[in-house]
Scaffold this active site. Structure first.
Site, mmCIF file in Angstrom:
data_model
loop_
_atom_site.group_PDB
_atom_site.id
_atom_site.type_symbol
_atom_site.label_atom_id
_atom_site.label_comp_id
_atom_site.label_asym_id
_atom_site.label_seq_id
_atom_site.Cartn_x
_atom_site.Cartn_y
_atom_site.Cartn_z
ATOM 1 N N ASP A 205 0.904 -1.142 0.000
ATOM 2 C CA ASP A 205 0.000 0.000 0.000
ATOM 3 C C ASP A 205 0.945 1.194 0.000
ATOM 4 O OD1 ASP A 205 -1.427 2.293 0.846
ATOM 5 O OD2 ASP A 205 -2.988 1.012 1.659
ATOM 6 N N HIS A 206 1.038 1.886 -1.129
ATOM 7 C CA HIS A 206 2.141 2.861 -1.238
ATOM 8 C C HIS A 206 2.002 4.020 -0.245
ATOM 9 C CE1 HIS A 206 -0.549 5.230 -3.862
ATOM 10 N NE2 HIS A 206 0.255 6.243 -3.634
ATOM 11 N N GLU A 244 -8.026 14.708 -4.448
ATOM 12 C CA GLU A 244 -7.177 14.871 -5.631
ATOM 13 C C GLU A 244 -7.873 15.761 -6.630
ATOM 14 O OE1 GLU A 244 -5.114 10.986 -6.938
ATOM 15 O OE2 GLU A 244 -7.083 10.411 -6.213
ATOM 16 N N HIS A 268 -5.658 2.948 1.313
ATOM 17 C CA HIS A 268 -4.910 4.121 1.790
ATOM 18 C C HIS A 268 -5.590 4.824 2.976
ATOM 19 C CE1 HIS A 268 -3.007 3.234 -1.907
ATOM 20 N NE2 HIS A 268 -3.721 3.998 -2.693
ATOM 21 N N LYS A 369 -12.183 12.327 -6.298
ATOM 22 C CA LYS A 369 -11.482 12.741 -7.521
ATOM 23 C C LYS A 369 -12.071 14.078 -7.948
ATOM 24 C CE LYS A 369 -9.174 8.886 -8.619
ATOM 25 N NZ LYS A 369 -7.707 8.884 -8.561
#
Ligand code: BG6
Length: 516
Positions: A205-206, A244, A268, A369
């Site tokens: 999970d970055h 974002e 996340h 988004k």
């Protein structure tokens, strides 16, 4: 002499003492899907930057595997271009690149073809001889989930997976999405664990690779001042935003199946919730940290059925609008999106954590988004004063804001006296900024995570039970929002902060989202 913080002399608890910040053992990394977007944009630039920083073992190689018709040299040339474009440090240093590129190999073939894995085996053995990679292998699946079963079977049948107690290691890194729902995540876990031991599996999970996310643990557990306040006695509510300005880019097909809950919340955002809410772990090691995160996921009150969803969940989808002055299309007009799509691109949730620390403290989370800007932050709102000496409404409650990105840092909002003859409080902010305090750019999330996978440190990777617990929560919500009893999908204009219904979610509790 002025006081200068001596950063280099301060041991970083995440890398010194508690965790061996050693150079990994010699190894070869195999990237499945090596001609894809992730390899170009993230993985190869990350390896190059690790090489540049001297973090890779001297004996190191990368084998790319994909169906694209490359050979070793074409693969090197392609990746050199990608690194030139996407590396965080530019220009590329030719000497470092050359040494790194000498260890690059390519295998052309399908993942369902046993011959691909025989070719891979031969390349790995060649690397063991020419680059002294000593038989250690890290397999990275930068491929769609539908290929995982084939890859695992191919690796197993070719004898490329060692048992966990073997002197050499074989480990696998699995990219998200890890499953589509709880049932598929369980099936995937079962399949992976039939071939490998949990200790060999690195579910990425970055977000956990981001410095600011790791710093949540340092903020909480390396300072004594927060702990007495970090509970329902002093915290009024917690607000987590992951916004974002980007839309879905060229990923219409994927996004139609995923939507915001699978794409951002299951992984996340719930990771941010667990790190904010967890108890101090008994040790700073992979299982102790993950045990505590798991307890948070288990304590989150499930949101079950249409009535509870209606009270705690708002889903939205963007319509055409404008971002930074440029007109952008609505979600339903994006490529590969159905004209009557009901896929949510925004969600706001009210989560309650049923444990002693957090009982009665709502965690409001939102992600979307096409919001006005990129902003990920955690805001801990403390309770208002029990009694104000300076007049009703003269002071605002304290807020601690952890800015995950951008402008990474931490700010504490508090009241101060406006200079003058009267006692007039005004809210001011104490601000810590990574850029100015440490003076160096943070590594990319993938650099840290690749290095940890090579070192065998699973702290920043999600465990089987953790992934399943997160899916369980999200699955219960998805079951309602993807059913005929779904709540209304609220529209919001691209470039706005989401639907007005999300504001109502908080205003009904007498609260409001922070203005970012
Ligand atoms: C990915 C999602 O996992 O995370 C994307 O699939 C999202 O949709 C991205 O844009 C956000 O990551 P970051 O690091 O830019 O916040």
């Amino acid at each position: 002499m002025p006081y200068l913080p001596e950063h280099d002399e301060v041991p970083n608890p995440l890398s010194a003492g508690l965790r061996a910040a050693t150079t990994p053992e010699p190894c070869a990394v195999v990237v499945f899907g090596a001609s894809g977007d992730l390899a170009h944009r993230k993985l190869m630039p990350a390896f190059y930057n690790l090489a540049l920083g001297g973090h890779l073992p001297g004996a190191f190689g990368v084998v790319g595997v994909a169906i694209t018709d490359f050979d070793d040299n074409k693969f090197r040339a392609e990746m050199r271009e990608a690194v030139g474009k996407f590396s965080r440090i530019k220009p590329v240093q030719e000497e470092v690149w050359q040494d790194f590129a000498d260890g690059m190999r390519y295998v052309n073939g399908g993942f369902d073809d046993p011959a691909t894995f025989q070719k891979l085996k031969a390349k790995l053995e060649e690397l063991d001889h020419t680059r002294a990679t000593r038989g250690n292998r890290l397999f990275y699946c930068a491929t769609p989930p539908s290929t995982f079963a084939m890859i695992l079977k191919g690796l197993k049948d070719a004898g490329l997976i060692y048992p966990p107690n073997h002197p050499c290691y074989s480990r696998i890194v699995v990219e998200k999405p890890f499953g589509h729902d709880l049932a598929s995540a369980r099936a995937l876990n079962k399949m992976v664990l039939e071939v490998l031991d949990e200790k060999q599996v690195f579910r990425i999970d970055h977000y956990l690779g981001k410095e600011t996310v790791q710093n949540l643990m340092v903020l909480r557990f390396a300072n004594s001042i927060w702990e007495p306040l970090w509970n329902n006695k002093y915290v009024d509510h917690v607000e987590i935003t992951a916004g974002e300005e980007l839309g879905i880019e060229a990923r219409g097909k994927y996004y139609e199946e995923a939507g915001i809950l699978r794409d951002m919340i299951q992984n996340h955002v719930l990771q941010l919730v667990t790190l904010t809410a967890m108890e101090p772990p008994v040790a700073f090691d992979a299982d102790a940290v993950r045990d505590e995160k798991l307890k948070v996921l288990r304590a989150i009150r499930p949101i079950i059925g249409p009535d509870e969803v209606a009270q705690s969940v708002v889903v939205g989808q963007y319509t055409a609008g404008s971002i930074f002055g440029a007109d952008v299309a609505g979600y339903r007009q994006e490529a590969n999106v159905a004209a009557d799509s009901r896929t949510p691109t925004y969600v706001a949730l009210k989560l309650l954590i049923n444990n002693w620390r957090w009982d009665g403290v709502p965690f409001y989370v939102r992600s979307g988004k096409r919001l006005p800007k990129r902003a990920t932050e955690i805001a801990v709102h403390f309770k208002p004063l029990p009694h104000s000496l300076f007049g009703a409404g003269a002071t605002q409650p304290n807020v601690l804001v952890v800015r995950v990105q951008p402008e990474e840092g931490i700010a504490l909002r508090f009241s101060a006296k406006v200079p003058g003859e009267r006692y007039r409080p005004r809210t001011v902010s104490m601000d810590f900024r990574y850029g100015t305090a440490f003076g160096s750019a943070s590594p990319e999330a993938y650099e840290r995570l690749l290095l940890d996978a090579m070192r065998g440190d699973q702290t920043l990777f999600t465990r089987k039970d953790e992934v399943e617990a997160a899916w369980k929560l999200v699955d219960q919500i998805l079951r309602v929002i993807e059913s005929p009893e779904a709540p209304r999908l609220c529209e919001y204009e691209a470039g706005s902060w989401g639907p007005s219904e999300a504001d109502q979610l908080l205003s009904l509790d007498g609260r409001a989202w922070r203005r970012l």
